[in-house]
Design a protein around this motif. Structure first.
Motif: not given
Length: 333
Positions: A96-116
């Motif tokens: 349920p929180n994945a969309a929020n996580l992706l928003t936070w992640w890509k704003a703070r860590l755009p150079g680190v790929r995030i996979s499910a």
């Protein structure tokens, strides 16, 4: 048959497995010999497995900021986003929180790929477990993977266990997922490579399930994916030097089997509740790093090799210190 003769044969029978164990131990100790080259260390292609708290609402943007300070040499993270249901379905309620996580992640860590990170226990003979031989089940797994990529994840990281050596259905899942997610990262956590011939048969006989993949099956998996991460822990080795040798052997084999175009990650145990108690003493991030460096020294430089730490919620300050000192900033002693 006399009692003496019976005892003699029992002694011989007992001596055979003991001799084999001693031979393997000596082999692993030799694999641990030598000094790593100063260049054999992180190239910034490391990874970290992240627990389910990041997608179920327990983690916040502040937690992303805290984690960011740890990830200086990380290129990838795998966020646990399942598990899948037994029929392969991935309910949206699992993340349920994945969309929020992706928003936070890509704003703070755009150079680190995030996979499910998706997975489930595989057992075609048990209705409560996933059956990858069923095409409809695989189709539902792929549909869940595509949904997560469409949501914004950079890729999919599969971890199904246990998977028999040579399992064609797992390979089929990789092909079907690639077709569905296109150029998104396709990653897989692999079983360990059979270190010596016959080890898989022995483990299956004793443990009741497969532990190793043959070199050829590992190669096939590596050719179908963008990234392989070997789960080089729970090795059952009782000594630190033997674990270091075990990782060196796994890494050496993987370096020869993995195409240059596929990222190779060596799993490092940043947790302390191993299935076999002796491994809590023998296995560590430092020993995994040392074994990897020894194998890399013998093989020669490879830019897309890294360590993958398992797992964020169990990692201690000592684990992070070992990662930094033994791998990221390692140097010749």
């Amino acid at each position: 048959m006399t009692t003496r003769r019976v005892l003699k044969w029992l002694a011989i029978i007992a001596a055979v497995p003991l001799t084999l164990v001693l031979i393997v131990a000596a082999m692993l100790r030799l694999d641990y010999a030598g000094t790593p080259a100063p260049w054999a260390k992180s190239t910034g292609n490391d990874a970290l497995w992240l627990g389910h708290a990041w997608v179920d609402g327990r983690r916040t943007a502040a937690d992303v900021n805290i984690l960011a300070s740890r990830l200086g040499s990380m290129k990838d993270v795998y966020v646990h986003s399942g598990p899948l249901d037994a029929n392969g379905t991935l309910p949206a309620a699992k993340y349920p929180n994945a969309a929020n996580l992706l928003t936070w992640w890509k704003a703070r860590l755009p150079g680190v790929r995030i996979s499910a990170w998706l997975g489930q226990t595989v057992n075609p003979d048990d209705e409560g477990h996933l059956n990858l031989a069923d095409q409809a089940t695989r189709a539902r797994v792929v549909a869940g993977a595509k949904t997560l990529v469409d949501l914004g994840f950079d890729g999919i990281h599969y971890d199904f266990e246990p998977v028999d050596d040579g399992d064609a259905d797992y390979l089929a899942l990789m092909r079907e997922t690639r077709q569905a997610i296109g150029s998104a990262v396709l990653s897989v956590a692999t079983h360990q490579i059979e270190p010596v011939s016959g080890a898989n048969f022995l483990f299956r006989t004793i443990g009741g399930h497969p532990k190793y993949w043959s070199p050829e099956y590992f190669r096939q998996m590596a050719e179908l994916t963008d990234q392989v991460a070997i789960m080089t822990y729970d090795s059952w080795t009782p000594l630190q030097s033997l674990y270091g040798g075990y990782v060196a052997r796994q890494t050496a084999m993987a370096l020869e089997l993995t195409p240059d175009t596929t990222d190779l990650l060596i799993g490092a145990p940043a947790y302390h509740d191993h299935m076999v108690g002796i491994s809590d003493y023998a296995e560590s991030v430092a020993m995994a790093a040392e074994g990897t460096r020894l194998a890399l020294t013998d093989h020669g430089p490879r830019a897309n090799l890294g360590l993958a730490l398992y797992v964020d919620f169990a990692a201690t300050e000592e684990d992070w210190r070992e990662y930094e000192q033994s791998w990221v900033r390692a140097k010749e002693e």
